[in-house]
Scaffold this motif. Structure first.
Motif, PDB file in Angstrom:
ATOM      1  N   VAL A 133      57.286  39.931  26.486  1.00 45.87           N
ATOM      2  CA  VAL A 133      55.779  39.211  26.728  1.00 45.87           C
ATOM      3  C   VAL A 133      56.310  39.123  28.776  1.00 45.87           C
ATOM      4  CG1 VAL A 133      54.548  38.006  27.396  1.00 45.87           C
ATOM      5  CG2 VAL A 133      55.187  38.776  25.159  1.00 45.87           C
ATOM      6  N   PHE A 134      56.895  38.340  28.619  1.00 44.36           N
ATOM      7  CA  PHE A 134      56.948  38.535  29.883  1.00 44.36           C
ATOM      8  C   PHE A 134      57.640  39.142  31.332  1.00 44.36           C
ATOM      9  CE2 PHE A 134      57.668  33.847  28.340  1.00 44.36           C
ATOM     10  CZ  PHE A 134      56.509  33.319  28.875  1.00 44.36           C
ATOM     11  N   ARG A 135      58.789  40.046  30.282  1.00 43.98           N
ATOM     12  CA  ARG A 135      58.214  41.628  31.086  1.00 43.98           C
ATOM     13  C   ARG A 135      57.434  42.239  31.532  1.00 43.98           C
ATOM     14  NH1 ARG A 135      63.641  43.166  31.282  1.00 43.98           N
ATOM     15  NH2 ARG A 135      63.248  42.840  28.991  1.00 43.98           N
ATOM     16  N   ILE A 136      56.468  42.203  30.537  1.00 44.62           N
ATOM     17  CA  ILE A 136      55.265  43.027  30.579  1.00 44.62           C
ATOM     18  C   ILE A 136      54.424  41.884  32.463  1.00 44.62           C
ATOM     19  CG2 ILE A 136      52.770  43.353  29.903  1.00 44.62           C
ATOM     20  CD1 ILE A 136      54.930  44.069  27.438  1.00 44.62           C
ATOM     21  N   ARG A 137      54.848  41.352  31.162  1.00 44.00           N
ATOM     22  CA  ARG A 137      53.809  39.965  32.813  1.00 44.00           C
ATOM     23  C   ARG A 137      54.327  39.727  34.315  1.00 44.00           C
ATOM     24  NH1 ARG A 137      50.865  34.190  32.814  1.00 44.00           N
ATOM     25  NH2 ARG A 137      51.242  33.868  34.866  1.00 44.00           N
ATOM     26  N   SER A 138      55.770  40.427  34.022  1.00 46.79           N
ATOM     27  CA  SER A 138      56.193  40.717  35.767  1.00 46.79           C
ATOM     28  C   SER A 138      55.873  42.363  35.947  1.00 46.79           C
ATOM     29  CB  SER A 138      57.728  40.281  35.578  1.00 46.79           C
ATOM     30  OG  SER A 138      58.235  41.244  36.237  1.00 46.79           O
ATOM     31  N   VAL A 139      55.547  43.118  35.284  1.00 47.13           N
ATOM     32  CA  VAL A 139      55.150  44.327  35.513  1.00 47.13           C
ATOM     33  C   VAL A 139      54.042  44.601  36.215  1.00 47.13           C
ATOM     34  CG1 VAL A 139      55.426  46.977  35.041  1.00 47.13           C
ATOM     35  CG2 VAL A 139      57.497  45.656  34.774  1.00 47.13           C
ATOM     36  N   ALA A 140      52.984  43.989  35.403  1.00 47.88           N
ATOM     37  CA  ALA A 140      51.531  43.901  35.548  1.00 47.88           C
ATOM     38  C   ALA A 140      51.585  43.708  36.571  1.00 47.88           C
ATOM     39  CB  ALA A 140      51.118  43.045  34.337  1.00 47.88           C
ATOM     40  N   ALA A 141      51.822  42.506  37.473  1.00 43.70           N
ATOM     41  CA  ALA A 141      51.768  41.373  38.532  1.00 43.70           C
ATOM     42  C   ALA A 141      52.390  43.426  39.444  1.00 43.70           C
ATOM     43  CB  ALA A 141      53.017  40.690  38.655  1.00 43.70           C
ATOM     44  N   MET A 142      53.105  43.423  39.723  1.00 44.25           N
ATOM     45  CA  MET A 142      53.352  44.613  40.612  1.00 44.25           C
ATOM     46  C   MET A 142      52.176  45.491  40.273  1.00 44.25           C
ATOM     47  SD  MET A 142      55.727  44.940  42.719  1.00 44.25           S
ATOM     48  CE  MET A 142      56.315  46.717  43.426  1.00 44.25           C
ATOM     49  N   ALA A 143      52.125  46.173  39.136  1.00 44.69           N
ATOM     50  CA  ALA A 143      51.059  47.073  39.237  1.00 44.69           C
ATOM     51  C   ALA A 143      50.114  47.099  39.689  1.00 44.69           C
ATOM     52  CB  ALA A 143      50.650  47.068  37.961  1.00 44.69           C
ATOM     53  N   ILE A 144      49.507  45.973  39.390  1.00 41.24           N
ATOM     54  CA  ILE A 144      48.317  45.096  39.948  1.00 41.24           C
ATOM     55  C   ILE A 144      48.064  45.210  41.743  1.00 41.24           C
ATOM     56  CG2 ILE A 144      47.010  43.331  40.949  1.00 41.24           C
ATOM     57  CD1 ILE A 144      46.933  42.507  38.441  1.00 41.24           C
ATOM     58  N   HIS A 145      49.400  44.188  42.583  1.00 40.32           N
ATOM     59  CA  HIS A 145      50.291  44.585  44.045  1.00 40.32           C
ATOM     60  C   HIS A 145      49.938  45.721  44.703  1.00 40.32           C
ATOM     61  CE1 HIS A 145      50.797  40.556  44.531  1.00 40.32           C
ATOM     62  NE2 HIS A 145      51.639  40.302  43.564  1.00 40.32           N
ATOM     63  N   THR A 146      50.782  47.190  43.062  1.00 44.37           N
ATOM     64  CA  THR A 146      51.101  47.785  43.940  1.00 44.37           C
ATOM     65  C   THR A 146      49.603  49.172  43.822  1.00 44.37           C
ATOM     66  OG1 THR A 146      52.780  48.630  43.278  1.00 44.37           O
ATOM     67  CG2 THR A 146      51.592  50.828  43.314  1.00 44.37           C
ATOM     68  N   TYR A 147      48.400  49.203  42.916  1.00 45.20           N
ATOM     69  CA  TYR A 147      47.030  49.202  42.888  1.00 45.20           C
ATOM     70  C   TYR A 147      46.674  48.958  44.288  1.00 45.20           C
ATOM     71  CZ  TYR A 147      42.473  50.724  41.654  1.00 45.20           C
ATOM     72  OH  TYR A 147      41.171  51.008  42.390  1.00 45.20           O
ATOM     73  N   PHE A 148      46.632  48.036  44.877  1.00 43.01           N
ATOM     74  CA  PHE A 148      45.797  47.366  46.137  1.00 43.01           C
ATOM     75  C   PHE A 148      46.127  47.825  47.387  1.00 43.01           C
ATOM     76  CE2 PHE A 148      43.954  44.405  42.433  1.00 43.01           C
ATOM     77  CZ  PHE A 148      42.253  45.268  42.583  1.00 43.01           C
ATOM     78  N   GLN A 149      47.650  47.222  47.531  1.00 41.43           N
ATOM     79  CA  GLN A 149      48.216  47.834  48.708  1.00 41.43           C
ATOM     80  C   GLN A 149      48.421  49.300  48.935  1.00 41.43           C
ATOM     81  OE1 GLN A 149      50.951  45.795  50.905  1.00 41.43           O
ATOM     82  NE2 GLN A 149      50.108  43.403  49.207  1.00 41.43           N
ATOM     83  N   ASP A 150      48.439  49.938  47.905  1.00 40.46           N
ATOM     84  CA  ASP A 150      48.667  51.418  47.744  1.00 40.46           C
ATOM     85  C   ASP A 150      46.771  51.820  48.588  1.00 40.46           C
ATOM     86  OD1 ASP A 150      50.778  51.916  47.223  1.00 40.46           O
ATOM     87  OD2 ASP A 150      50.645  53.389  44.810  1.00 40.46           O
ATOM     88  N   ARG A 151      45.928  51.080  48.274  1.00 41.84           N
ATOM     89  CA  ARG A 151      43.846  51.942  48.367  1.00 41.84           C
ATOM     90  C   ARG A 151      44.200  51.340  49.796  1.00 41.84           C
ATOM     91  NH1 ARG A 151      45.576  52.082  44.176  1.00 41.84           N
ATOM     92  NH2 ARG A 151      45.098  54.352  42.686  1.00 41.84           N
ATOM     93  N   GLY A 152      45.293  50.005  50.923  1.00 40.08           N
ATOM     94  CA  GLY A 152      44.877  49.312  51.761  1.00 40.08           C
ATOM     95  C   GLY A 152      43.776  48.697  52.043  1.00 40.08           C
ATOM     96  N   TYR A 153      44.267  47.507  50.636  1.00 34.73           N
ATOM     97  CA  TYR A 153      44.117  46.325  50.475  1.00 34.73           C
ATOM     98  C   TYR A 153      44.956  45.155  51.249  1.00 34.73           C
ATOM     99  CZ  TYR A 153      40.457  47.280  46.915  1.00 34.73           C
ATOM    100  OH  TYR A 153      38.805  48.166  46.470  1.00 34.73           O
ATOM    101  N   VAL A 154      44.383  43.703  51.605  1.00 32.58           N
ATOM    102  CA  VAL A 154      44.866  43.308  52.214  1.00 32.58           C
ATOM    103  C   VAL A 154      45.197  41.941  51.596  1.00 32.58           C
ATOM    104  CG1 VAL A 154      44.837  41.403  54.254  1.00 32.58           C
ATOM    105  CG2 VAL A 154      44.793  43.661  54.800  1.00 32.58           C
ATOM    106  N   TYR A 155      46.374  41.584  50.745  1.00 30.32           N
ATOM    107  CA  TYR A 155      46.795  40.649  50.175  1.00 30.32           C
ATOM    108  C   TYR A 155      46.688  38.729  50.224  1.00 30.32           C
ATOM    109  CZ  TYR A 155      49.397  37.769  46.928  1.00 30.32           C
ATOM    110  OH  TYR A 155      50.067  36.850  46.164  1.00 30.32           O
ATOM    111  N   VAL A 156      45.551  38.255  50.464  1.00 32.99           N
ATOM    112  CA  VAL A 156      44.996  37.166  51.134  1.00 32.99           C
ATOM    113  C   VAL A 156      45.766  35.874  50.311  1.00 32.99           C
ATOM    114  CG1 VAL A 156      43.170  35.556  52.423  1.00 32.99           C
ATOM    115  CG2 VAL A 156      43.227  38.127  51.976  1.00 32.99           C
ATOM    116  N   HIS A 157      46.131  34.750  50.625  1.00 27.11           N
ATOM    117  CA  HIS A 157      46.857  33.707  50.316  1.00 27.11           C
ATOM    118  C   HIS A 157      45.783  32.295  50.766  1.00 27.11           C
ATOM    119  CE1 HIS A 157      51.117  35.127  50.375  1.00 27.11           C
ATOM    120  NE2 HIS A 157      51.052  35.574  48.687  1.00 27.11           N
ATOM    121  N   THR A 158      44.378  32.695  49.905  1.00 22.55           N
ATOM    122  CA  THR A 158      43.782  31.237  50.059  1.00 22.55           C
ATOM    123  C   THR A 158      44.517  29.954  49.100  1.00 22.55           C
ATOM    124  OG1 THR A 158      42.852  32.182  48.249  1.00 22.55           O
ATOM    125  CG2 THR A 158      41.733  32.874  49.888  1.00 22.55           C
ATOM    126  N   PRO A 159      44.203  29.086  50.110  1.00 16.84           N
ATOM    127  CA  PRO A 159      44.477  28.344  50.244  1.00 16.84           C
ATOM    128  C   PRO A 159      44.077  27.066  48.679  1.00 16.84           C
ATOM    129  CG  PRO A 159      41.910  27.859  51.046  1.00 16.84           C
ATOM    130  CD  PRO A 159      42.719  29.117  50.999  1.00 16.84           C
TER     131      PRO A 159
END
Lengths: 461, 461
Positions: A133-159
């Motif tokens: 479960v926790f490896r899937i959680r980690s890999v899924a998090a990376m999947a999300i970052h990869t999807y958005f970053q590959d498409r030029g989205y900017v990751y924003v740390h809102t407060p």
């Protein structure tokens, strides 16, 4: 140099007959008179590696007594065993005990109840289920970052800390640096937050959407991915007081393009996890939710249904089902309705154009003046997975809607600037990350997909 | 379909002579009698695209008056202009105003002070500087995820809400769902937190290390990456009350391997950002910190120095410098000392084996019984970038150190289990993400690398 068990299994041929050094923890130890088998797991791979040791080793007697949970270092030769279940094993030349484990080590090689494992949340990742479960959680998090970053989205740390008391502070934790037992008071006997660190009352927030929108008006496409908090005092399988959320926001994007992005992103994440965690998914399929793998593969092939709320209600009214909750043009869609709709469409369904009365002020008012351009994505079994909307970009309409819903404009005047300065059609959605992980693993209780869950009366570790 | 400006510039040849649709915001508008130039920025690329329009367009007059900050849609033909600074331009066939911007739009095409821009934090990403900084921030975050995920580390979301009052609750924000103006009290006149959501007093935390260690004892290699909070009431250029931190933790890893990982990771992140944000780095080099690019490239080539605290003090004592703070075997290393050391080594330096008196209880006690296996990485100009240590894996020694430092063992008994059940040599470090971004951009105030910074008396948006 130590070798990871994952590397061994994924590059078997390369390691055949060579000497390796493995560090990990004993999952089982089956000792016989002349030889024995240690199963060693190093956390890099769901499978443990079988280590064969025999009485040629000087410390054979000692090794025979190594207990479950002990940390060991093994130096030995990799032998491929294609005819066996484990495919390869290590013939030990040397085994050293790095850290002992007592007889009463809680994680024994047997089935433990989920309740018991929740009580040892710091040890449960040492079980196969939680390793998966926790490896899937980690890999899924990376999947999300990869999807958005590959498409030029900017990751924003809102407060997370906020004083903008706009979404209803009842739902937010209050935070303070004041001493609870020596609180300062104003003349009218209220707690004097001007003495607090920020000079006023502060909260931790439940959403970064408003700040995210301001960044979308600069970068075009942005996303957030961070922890979120709710004070809800409800003990259910799907509520936690701390969870992670993804909130993408896209300028020049209407509700139809929004649905395209949601569908593409979900399929990308599924594909990514299926490709990288085949053993983990197979494990969950076998031990958590039979049929899981097929369900996920099916979703990849499905074209998601797209209907309006009105159409959904009509479908439900015509359905040959005795509903517990009568379908209602002006109301929400119940769990039983969601189930029917995903079955009817053989897969995920977008439901859009919701009655404005039951949706938030920032959602685009449709031309009918009755519905807003909100869209929920419901998926088989898990129900609502994402909720989004086209945003109301017209300042006058937005202010009117805020008035209707008693939202105080003063605290979020900066947010309204997104409509004053180069405003445009824009859309965004939110996805609860734990909801996604429950969907990906088949795990039914949110407490079992969060490393250290926080729920009412439960804040250990 | 709209085209992103980034795509246009990165694939010029492909787009030459074809028609594209661009959506973005007007940065400048230079209108003449027969024609004009709009510079349009869509946030995907630091450069704006030049749009040429002329009086063949029906709404030429209107376009001539488009103000800075307006949102526009442009349909036109891409023309390569290799002899010009901008390399390509769009000959407009149609320009539509999507969202107006008033005369008094705050972000005009001129230099604004950093102080002014902090006051419009929701608008400042629309400037070149903050577009550069926040894209670098996003790409650097992805670099970190990529480094760890490619190497099999598991990303762990450690909890932010905690009741484990172990690192000193003075430094932590208290959180509550109780009504401040109607607090419940116990018989002895203390606030009755048994009535609060978690049934006891809760905080938001400053570190996920302890929980991270428990996961490293299952997965081998893990990392955290999330927001962190400090209540420090200090108004400096390097302190914020909310910031992001990365905390990797590796089992079967000693202090020397720890330094290898830190060095490799930092170089990986630098390379990744330099490759993906060349314009942004060049911009910061030109307008923020001259020499930045060379400094970063130099670091990639450098072999980081490695010395003990004792050696560092000896070097400092021998140095032909009049110190403001005398170098001290038993004390910390001051900013002026850090500066000297990085200059002496022509690059980053690891300083290890610190006097135990000034370091935390969980750090490995060295054989000399005087120092602990802690290591700080100091880099030219930015000072301390990472702090880590080999952890004390011996339970008895750890308990002794906790007693010496008055750390209550009861609240973190679960943590001590990592030493009871298969404990092993392990190490980890923490890196403040904002410190890294300041280093990568040359920006000197932490308020300017966080989208919406939180500092004492400052919690807007």
């Amino acid at each position: 140099m130590k070798t990871k068990v994952r590397q061994l299994f994924l590059n078997k041929e390369e390691y055949a007959s060579s000497e390796v050094r493995i560090c990990g923890w004993v999952r089982t130890n089956r000792a016989q008179a002349q030889f024995g088998f240690l199963n060693v797991n190093d956390g890099s791979y769901l499978e443990s590696v079988q280590v064969v040791y025999d009485n040629n080793l000087a410390n054979f007697e000692e090794i025979s007594k190594f207990r479950v949970g002990s940390a060991v270092e093994v130096v030995g030769t990799v032998v491929l065993t294609p005819q066996m279940k484990q495919l390869l094993e290590i013939r030990a030349g040397q085994i050293v005990l790095l850290g002992d484990s007592p007889e009463n080590y809680p994680i024994q090689p047997k089935r433990h109840t989920m309740e018991f494992l929740r009580d040892v949340a710091h040890l449960r990742p040492r079980t196969n289920l939680f390793e998966a479960v926790f490896r899937i959680r980690s890999v899924a998090a990376m999947a999300i970052h990869t999807y958005f970053q590959d498409r030029g989205y900017v990751y924003v740390h809102t407060p997370l800390i906020t004083c903008a008391d706009c979404e209803g502070s009842d739902q937010m934790f209050k935070i303070t640096t004041l001493d609870f037992n020596h609180l300062p008071y104003t003349e009218d006997k209220k707690v004097d937050f001007s003495k607090d660190l920020f000079g006023k009352q502060a909260f931790i927030t439940g959403s970064g959407q408003l700040q995210g929108e301001t960044f979308a008006m600069a970068f075009g496409d942005i996303y957030t991915f961070g922890p979120t908090f709710r004070t809800e005092n409800s003990n259910t399988k799907i509520h936690a007081n701390e969870f992670w959320m993804i909130e993408p926001e896209m300028a020049f994007c209407d509700i139809d393009e929004l649905m395209d992005i949601e569908e593409e992103m979900l399929k990308f994440v599924l594909r990514y996890v299926l490709d990288r965690c085949p053993k983990e998914i197979a494990f969950c399929d076998r031990f958590v939710k039979p049929g899981l793998q097929k369900k996920l593969e099916d979703l990849l092939q499905a074209t998601f249904g797209r209907i309006t709320h009105k159409e959904a209600i009509e479908l439900l009214k015509k359905a040959p089902v005795r509903w517990e909750f009568a379908p209602d043009e002006n109301g929400d869609i119940a769990k039983e309705h969601e189930k029917y709709l995903t079955e009817y469409f053989h897969g995920p369904v977008f439901i859009k154009d919701w009655p404005k009365e039951i949706k938030a002020y920032y959602m685009k008012l449709n031309a009918d003046n009755k519905t807003v351009a909100a869209v929920d994505l419901i998926v088989p079994e898990a129900g609502e997975l994402m909720g989004g909307s086209q945003r109301e970009e017209n300042l006058d309409v937005l202010l009117e809607r805020m008035k209707e819903l008693h939202v105080d404009a003063r605290g979020i005047d900066w947010y309204l600037d997104t409509r004053r300065y180069g405003g445009c059609v824009h859309s965004g959605f939110g996805m609860g990350f734990e909801r996604l992980i429950m969907y990906l693993t088949g795990v039914e209780n949110i407490r079992d997909v969060i490393p250290f869950p926080r729920t009412p009366k439960n804040c250990e570790y």
